[in-house]
Enzyme design. Structure first.
Site, PDB file in Angstrom:
ATOM      1  N   ILE A 150       0.836  -1.206   0.000  1.00  0.00           N
ATOM      2  CA  ILE A 150       0.000   0.000   0.000  1.00  0.00           C
ATOM      3  C   ILE A 150       0.868   1.252   0.000  1.00  0.00           C
ATOM      4  O   ILE A 150       0.655   2.181  -0.786  1.00  0.00           O
ATOM      5  CB  ILE A 150      -0.954   0.012   1.202  1.00  0.00           C
ATOM      6  CG1 ILE A 150      -1.935  -1.147   1.120  1.00  0.00           C
ATOM      7  CG2 ILE A 150      -1.701   1.344   1.281  1.00  0.00           C
ATOM      8  CD1 ILE A 150      -2.820  -1.282   2.342  1.00  0.00           C
ATOM      9  N   TYR A 151       1.849   1.281   0.883  1.00  0.00           N
ATOM     10  CA  TYR A 151       2.758   2.428   0.947  1.00  0.00           C
ATOM     11  C   TYR A 151       3.433   2.657  -0.397  1.00  0.00           C
ATOM     12  O   TYR A 151       3.434   3.773  -0.937  1.00  0.00           O
ATOM     13  CB  TYR A 151       3.808   2.196   2.030  1.00  0.00           C
ATOM     14  CG  TYR A 151       4.911   3.226   2.030  1.00  0.00           C
ATOM     15  CD1 TYR A 151       4.688   4.517   2.498  1.00  0.00           C
ATOM     16  CD2 TYR A 151       6.190   2.909   1.552  1.00  0.00           C
ATOM     17  CE1 TYR A 151       5.690   5.472   2.488  1.00  0.00           C
ATOM     18  CE2 TYR A 151       7.194   3.854   1.537  1.00  0.00           C
ATOM     19  CZ  TYR A 151       6.950   5.127   2.010  1.00  0.00           C
ATOM     20  OH  TYR A 151       7.950   6.065   1.987  1.00  0.00           O
ATOM     21  N   SER A 152       3.998   1.594  -0.966  1.00  0.00           N
ATOM     22  CA  SER A 152       4.710   1.722  -2.238  1.00  0.00           C
ATOM     23  C   SER A 152       3.777   2.176  -3.348  1.00  0.00           C
ATOM     24  O   SER A 152       4.153   3.004  -4.200  1.00  0.00           O
ATOM     25  CB  SER A 152       5.364   0.388  -2.603  1.00  0.00           C
ATOM     26  OG  SER A 152       6.283  -0.017  -1.601  1.00  0.00           O
TER      27      SER A 152
END
Length: 250
Positions: A150-152
């Site tokens: 999700i972060y990436s």
């Protein structure tokens, strides 16, 4: 003291710690006037000590539209137009794919993507010709780390957005670029949600791939930010500069 940013007004979100704090300090040292924005009022106040005439402190959350409107209003009232926008505020959380429901996705996208985009949009009418927007992405758009999908993805969206925005704002004389930090020793590492022993194991594994043999520091990103936002980079448009100690080529 160099003055590569003398006469320029910069807005830096997420400025209370880590990369944002280092950028704020470096921009001050390079002669800029700055508006710093974050939720931690005490940490922001420390930046202004001794430089009160060149620092505007505004507390708030990039996911809150009213806070962003207040940031724009107070900055333009104090400094008039702006020259540099660095929507640095961001979060990173380890979320296994099985737990990646809508709420988990929105939590990181709201800060990392939407918050950054809306910060720039709010200031758009006030960015002077010759100005610069610098997004902060990540080296993780090029490599995979379990639990950080999700972060990436939120940062990959920001990278793509910045490239398209560069083409859209070029006729206005506004440059848009990104800096992609690699492994940097900042407080965000301790807040991603891994147990201390696992975090240490990951850090050891990552360090083994770094050409300097150690994590970089926030100042490494701040130095790159100064260059990309200065007139020395006037012919750099729509690029992402990766500052990762060689991790992605090792």
């Amino acid at each position: 003291m160099s003055n590569h940013l003398a006469g320029k007004v910069a807005v830096i979100t997420g400025a209370s710690s880590g990369i944002g704090r280092s950028i704020a300090d470096k921009f001050l040292a390079q002669g800029a006037k700055i508006a710093v924005f974050a939720r931690n009022a005490k940490a922001l106040a420390e930046i202004a000590v001794g430089n009160e005439e060149r620092v505007l402190v505004v507390t708030g959350d990039v996911t809150n539209a009213a806070d962003l409107e207040r940031l724009v209003a107070e900055t333009t009232k104090r400094f008039g137009g702006v020259d540099i926008i660095i929507p640095n505020a961001g979060i990173a959380k380890v979320v296994p794919f099985a737990d990646s429901d809508v709420a988990a996705i929105n939590h990181q996208f709201d800060v990392n993507f939407t918050g950054a985009v809306q910060t720039v949009r709010g200031f758009l009418p006030h960015i002077r010709k010759g100005g610069s927007v610098l997004f902060v992405t990540t080296f993780l758009t090029q490599v995979g780390f379990p639990g950080l999908a999700i972060y990436s993805a939120s940062k990959a969206a920001l990278k793509s957005f910045s490239q398209t925005l560069a083409a859209e704002l070029a006729p206005l004389g506004i440059r848009v670029n990104s800096v992609a930090p690699g492994p940097i020793g900042t407080p965000i590492w301790g807040s991603i949600g891994l147990p201390a022993d696992v975090l240490q194991a990951v850090a050891t594994q990552v360090t083994a791939r770094l050409m300097p043999g150690a994590f970089g520091g926030p100042a490494d990103i701040a130095e790159t930010a100064v260059f990309l936002c200065s007139d020395a980079a006037k012919n750099i448009w729509g690029q992402e500069i990766v500052v990762d100690g060689g991790y992605t080529i090792g």
